[in-house]
Design an enzyme around this catalytic site. Sequence first.
Site, PDB file in Angstrom:
ATOM      1  N   ASP A  17      50.106  16.089  22.871  1.00 29.32           N
ATOM      2  CA  ASP A  17      50.551  17.437  23.179  1.00 29.32           C
ATOM      3  C   ASP A  17      49.357  18.297  23.583  1.00 29.32           C
ATOM      4  O   ASP A  17      48.443  18.507  22.792  1.00 29.32           O
ATOM      5  CB  ASP A  17      51.229  18.025  21.928  1.00 29.32           C
ATOM      6  CG  ASP A  17      52.018  19.291  22.214  1.00 29.32           C
ATOM      7  OD1 ASP A  17      51.645  20.019  23.145  1.00 29.32           O
ATOM      8  OD2 ASP A  17      53.005  19.547  21.501  1.00 29.32           O
ATOM      9  N   GLN A  18      49.362  18.759  24.826  1.00 27.15           N
ATOM     10  CA  GLN A  18      48.394  19.757  25.279  1.00 27.15           C
ATOM     11  C   GLN A  18      46.994  19.169  25.498  1.00 27.15           C
ATOM     12  O   GLN A  18      46.001  19.804  25.178  1.00 27.15           O
ATOM     13  CB  GLN A  18      48.347  20.922  24.276  1.00 27.15           C
ATOM     14  CG  GLN A  18      47.982  22.262  24.884  1.00 27.15           C
ATOM     15  CD  GLN A  18      48.453  23.437  24.038  1.00 27.15           C
ATOM     16  OE1 GLN A  18      49.646  23.597  23.819  1.00 27.15           O
ATOM     17  NE2 GLN A  18      47.544  24.266  23.571  1.00 27.15           N
ATOM     18  N   CYS A  57      55.961  22.863  26.313  1.00 25.60           N
ATOM     19  CA  CYS A  57      56.264  21.640  25.555  1.00 25.60           C
ATOM     20  C   CYS A  57      57.657  21.072  25.790  1.00 25.60           C
ATOM     21  O   CYS A  57      57.818  19.983  26.337  1.00 25.60           O
ATOM     22  CB  CYS A  57      56.077  21.906  24.060  1.00 25.60           C
ATOM     23  SG  CYS A  57      54.394  22.348  23.594  1.00 25.60           S
ATOM     24  N   HIS A 107      60.807  17.431  20.519  1.00 24.63           N
ATOM     25  CA  HIS A 107      61.219  18.813  20.742  1.00 24.63           C
ATOM     26  C   HIS A 107      62.630  18.892  21.314  1.00 24.63           C
ATOM     27  O   HIS A 107      62.934  19.791  22.114  1.00 24.63           O
ATOM     28  CB  HIS A 107      60.218  19.527  21.651  1.00 24.63           C
ATOM     29  CG  HIS A 107      60.005  20.974  21.293  1.00 24.63           C
ATOM     30  ND1 HIS A 107      58.789  21.596  21.399  1.00 24.63           N
ATOM     31  CD2 HIS A 107      60.852  21.915  20.820  1.00 24.63           C
ATOM     32  CE1 HIS A 107      58.895  22.848  21.024  1.00 24.63           C
ATOM     33  NE2 HIS A 107      60.137  23.065  20.670  1.00 24.63           N
ATOM     34  N   HIS A 294      51.534  18.311  28.799  1.00 24.34           N
ATOM     35  CA  HIS A 294      50.929  19.297  29.707  1.00 24.34           C
ATOM     36  C   HIS A 294      49.462  19.399  29.337  1.00 24.34           C
ATOM     37  O   HIS A 294      48.978  18.669  28.461  1.00 24.34           O
ATOM     38  CB  HIS A 294      51.614  20.674  29.608  1.00 24.34           C
ATOM     39  CG  HIS A 294      51.782  21.164  28.205  1.00 24.34           C
ATOM     40  ND1 HIS A 294      50.724  21.619  27.442  1.00 24.34           N
ATOM     41  CD2 HIS A 294      52.876  21.241  27.407  1.00 24.34           C
ATOM     42  CE1 HIS A 294      51.155  21.966  26.254  1.00 24.34           C
ATOM     43  NE2 HIS A 294      52.461  21.739  26.191  1.00 24.34           N
TER      44      HIS A 294
END
Length: 514
Positions: A17-18, A57, A107, A294
Amino acid sequence: MTSQGIKKPNILFIQVDQMLATSLRTYGNTFCHAPTLDKLANEGAVFDTAYCNFPLCAPSRFSMASGQLCSTIGAYDNAAEFPAEIPTYAHYLRNLGYQTCLSGKMHFIGPDQYHGFEKRLTADLYPADFSWVPNWGDEGERDTNDPRSVTVSGICERSVQIDFDNHVTHEAEQYLYDLARGKDDRPFFLQVSYTHPHEPYLCQQAYWDLYEDAAIPEPEVPALSREKHDAHSVRLLEDFGMMDVNFDISDVQRARRAYYGSISYLDTLFQKLIHTLSQTGFEDNTVVVFTSDHGEMLGERGMWFKKHFFEPSLRVPLIVSAPWISPKRIKTPASLVDLLPTFCGLASDGNWQSETETLAGQDLSALINSTSAGVEDTSRPVYAEYLAEATTAPIFMIKRGNLKFIYSSNDPELLFDLHKDPLELTNLAGNSDYAETVDQFTNEVRHKWNEKVLTRSIITSQQRRQLIRSSMTQGTAVRWNHGESANQPVRWYRGEGSYNEWAFDYLPQIADKV
């Protein structure tokens, strides 16, 4: 049998994530300590440029799982339901004979918490209901990002995110051992999805110490004044409470170092998964795919987190490794909507097509499996969109070749030449030499997206979800999260109380308490 002359391969899909693509050595970094990822990249296929299709997300994951843009499936933000009628790669792979399993963050929003996965090994980190629904034009005070992400950063002994990612890894390892001694001979698709290196920018001492002598650079583009920011950047910074906030350089350096420490922590978890593949005998017939949902601005331009189309926020790592995949760099641009058809291509000799609908993504398995240099399409377009909070109109992005075009009816257009201007500092949209190019891109946006209809759909969806969220606070409580009953205490965030207070409630080092 696949084109490699072996049975259908297992697929281990590792998602983080990220993660900033250029945080990894395979994308030019010189100091990041991530030997497991380095090995996967050195031995596998690396996409030189890969992008998410929505720099946030949940929508990014929904577009990725469905092979469709979020505007197509109606999943507009971090509190938008992912419709159960939309097929995902888990559904398609089950039809191709795979057993499918999810460990970690996906998510999913809504009562369907499986979306084609036969098994879920963990609940999600965040609420599955409409807790975070935006309200265009009247956002009010939200608490999902604020300056503490930078100022409250550094070393921690334990955080909820560490608890979660350790739990995700343990459950995935156990699942692989159970498969190895089980009787189900179907190939597996296992998605293991982590929450790091998402902020808060915190890591344990051991991973912090890896960067004691590392020359972690400051942001290439320092913080800009309001007048030098584009309209969407101003909205984001105001939404984050970061507009005109001048962070002390020590805060910036500490946050960036902890970010890289989190990547090193993740790398040790990945090594556990790879080791388990070896211990269970799956290693020789398993494709490992690695990406992020992302990127991360990480202080560039004075901006943090995501939600913009600048390269740090939009670009993601994409690595595919297996014993039969020869090391290669793939120049054809990819995006996350390509994963669904590519997974299915890897599972079915390539040239896979959906039997139900035309997808936004393409099967890239032929490029991955190729043993010789082939013809690549470096001008292949990538499409992305932003439909969530901190805007009042859809924002669209088209990247083709070196050019990136960003359009919103409420903002001035942005056009960047990434070859000449990799830091995206010179907006060419107002340059008369590029007037025809801007017109062509604008016409393409209007042909691809019906902004008026989409805007109406987004606002209607927001109003419906606000009403439903309000009604669910009345009477008997319900909870959509996987395997949980109403009011069941869990350590993950469930929309009750402040998110930021929850996120920053970590255990500091004992020494810090003295």
